[in-house]
Write an enzyme that holds these catalytic residues in place. Structure first.
Site, PDB file in Angstrom:
ATOM      1  N   LEU A  64      52.048  -4.014  -0.510  1.00  0.00           N
ATOM      2  CA  LEU A  64      52.031  -2.664  -1.069  1.00  0.00           C
ATOM      3  C   LEU A  64      52.936  -1.803  -0.197  1.00  0.00           C
ATOM      4  O   LEU A  64      52.992  -2.001   1.021  1.00  0.00           O
ATOM      5  CB  LEU A  64      50.615  -2.080  -1.045  1.00  0.00           C
ATOM      6  CG  LEU A  64      49.571  -2.665  -2.004  1.00  0.00           C
ATOM      7  CD1 LEU A  64      48.206  -2.039  -1.724  1.00  0.00           C
ATOM      8  CD2 LEU A  64      49.970  -2.440  -3.450  1.00  0.00           C
ATOM      9  N   ASP A  65      53.612  -0.829  -0.803  1.00  0.00           N
ATOM     10  CA  ASP A  65      54.407   0.118  -0.026  1.00  0.00           C
ATOM     11  C   ASP A  65      53.530   0.785   1.028  1.00  0.00           C
ATOM     12  O   ASP A  65      52.336   1.004   0.802  1.00  0.00           O
ATOM     13  CB  ASP A  65      54.979   1.217  -0.932  1.00  0.00           C
ATOM     14  CG  ASP A  65      56.065   0.720  -1.864  1.00  0.00           C
ATOM     15  OD1 ASP A  65      56.551  -0.400  -1.670  1.00  0.00           O
ATOM     16  OD2 ASP A  65      56.400   1.475  -2.798  1.00  0.00           O
ATOM     17  N   MET A  66      54.127   1.145   2.140  1.00  0.00           N
ATOM     18  CA  MET A  66      53.391   1.786   3.228  1.00  0.00           C
ATOM     19  C   MET A  66      52.582   2.990   2.730  1.00  0.00           C
ATOM     20  O   MET A  66      51.423   3.182   3.101  1.00  0.00           O
ATOM     21  CB  MET A  66      54.358   2.235   4.323  1.00  0.00           C
ATOM     22  CG  MET A  66      53.682   2.924   5.492  1.00  0.00           C
ATOM     23  SD  MET A  66      54.860   3.851   6.475  1.00  0.00           S
ATOM     24  CE  MET A  66      55.287   5.164   5.342  1.00  0.00           C
ATOM     25  N   ARG A 165      57.334   3.907  -8.721  1.00  0.00           N
ATOM     26  CA  ARG A 165      57.884   5.164  -8.217  1.00  0.00           C
ATOM     27  C   ARG A 165      59.208   5.500  -8.917  1.00  0.00           C
ATOM     28  O   ARG A 165      59.432   6.644  -9.342  1.00  0.00           O
ATOM     29  CB  ARG A 165      58.064   5.065  -6.697  1.00  0.00           C
ATOM     30  CG  ARG A 165      56.743   4.852  -5.971  1.00  0.00           C
ATOM     31  CD  ARG A 165      56.917   4.371  -4.543  1.00  0.00           C
ATOM     32  NE  ARG A 165      57.575   5.368  -3.702  1.00  0.00           N
ATOM     33  CZ  ARG A 165      57.779   5.197  -2.396  1.00  0.00           C
ATOM     34  NH1 ARG A 165      57.391   4.083  -1.788  1.00  0.00           N
ATOM     35  NH2 ARG A 165      58.386   6.152  -1.706  1.00  0.00           N
TER      36      ARG A 165
END
Length: 219
Positions: A64-66, A165
């Site tokens: 997962l993205d930070m 996003r």
């Protein structure tokens, strides 16, 4: 609100375990913590290394993205890692995300089919590219509209970097507090990225039973 980046992950709780058995772990990843270590030494703190303090055999299956929070799966031994990895690779898992986006989306649901490629000079930024991009599809459904903000459920069909996003920004509704893709008003409208991995449905690597894990939405 500045867009400059200093890595300062939340320290407590160290890890939150949603589920564990002999095959795998399901963790609840907080926003602001890397999934796996970054290259600079100061980016070594991550959910993978925190989990391995308690579960030394645990291995990362997906990322997962930070800035994204929510459900995250780790395998507990090599055969399980291969089994789970193939489920992700072959799209035998399904994930739903909850996001808050800028603007009130007019339609109640939709489908985005826009190919994505890395914007190499500006990496990690991604971009829509019809010549070199890889296929990327996202389903979205409106859950609520309020004061110029829309809460949506997002279901990625593919798993490209920054897919949700970029796709939401592409249709004119960037996710709030997105440091890379949001315009100033959307970026300043929340104190963290408003994107949460709410649920994952997969097959248990032992026996094949379909199971779903969820994490409560923190915004």
């Amino acid at each position: 609100m500045s867009r400059s980046f200093i890595y300062a992950p939340p320290k407590t709780p160290s890890i939150v375990v949603i589920y564990e058995d002999e095959a795998f772990l399901v963790l609840d990843k907080p926003s602001g913590l890397l999934s796996v270590p970054g290259k600079p030494p100061e980016h070594s703190d991550c959910l993978e290394t925190r989990a391995q303090v308690v579960y030394p055999e645990a291995r990362t299956v997906h990322r997962l993205d930070m800035a994204t929070s929510g459900v995250w799966v780790m395998a507990r031994e090599h055969a399980m890692m291969r089994h789970l990895g193939l489920q992700f690779e072959r799209r035998h898992t399904s994930k739903t995300y909850i996001a808050r986006v800028w603007g009130e989306i007019e339609n109640d649901e939709g489908f985005i089919d826009e190919p994505i490629v890395c914007d190499w000079p500006n990496r990690p930024k991604q971009m829509i590219c019809y010549e070199n991009g890889k296929a990327a599809q996202t389903k979205w459904k409106v859950l609520d509209r309020q004061n110029g903000i829309t809460r949506v459920e997002l279901t990625p069909i593919t798993g490209r970097t920054h897919q949700l996003r970029l796709h939401m920004q592409h249709i004119g509704h960037p996710i709030l507090a997105d440091r890379i893709y949001a315009h100033d008003q959307a970026f300043e409208a929340a104190d963290r990225l408003q994107l949460h991995a709410h649920s994952i449905t997969m097959h248990h690597p032992i026996g094949g039973e379909e199971i779903t894990f969820t994490s409560p939405v923190p915004f």
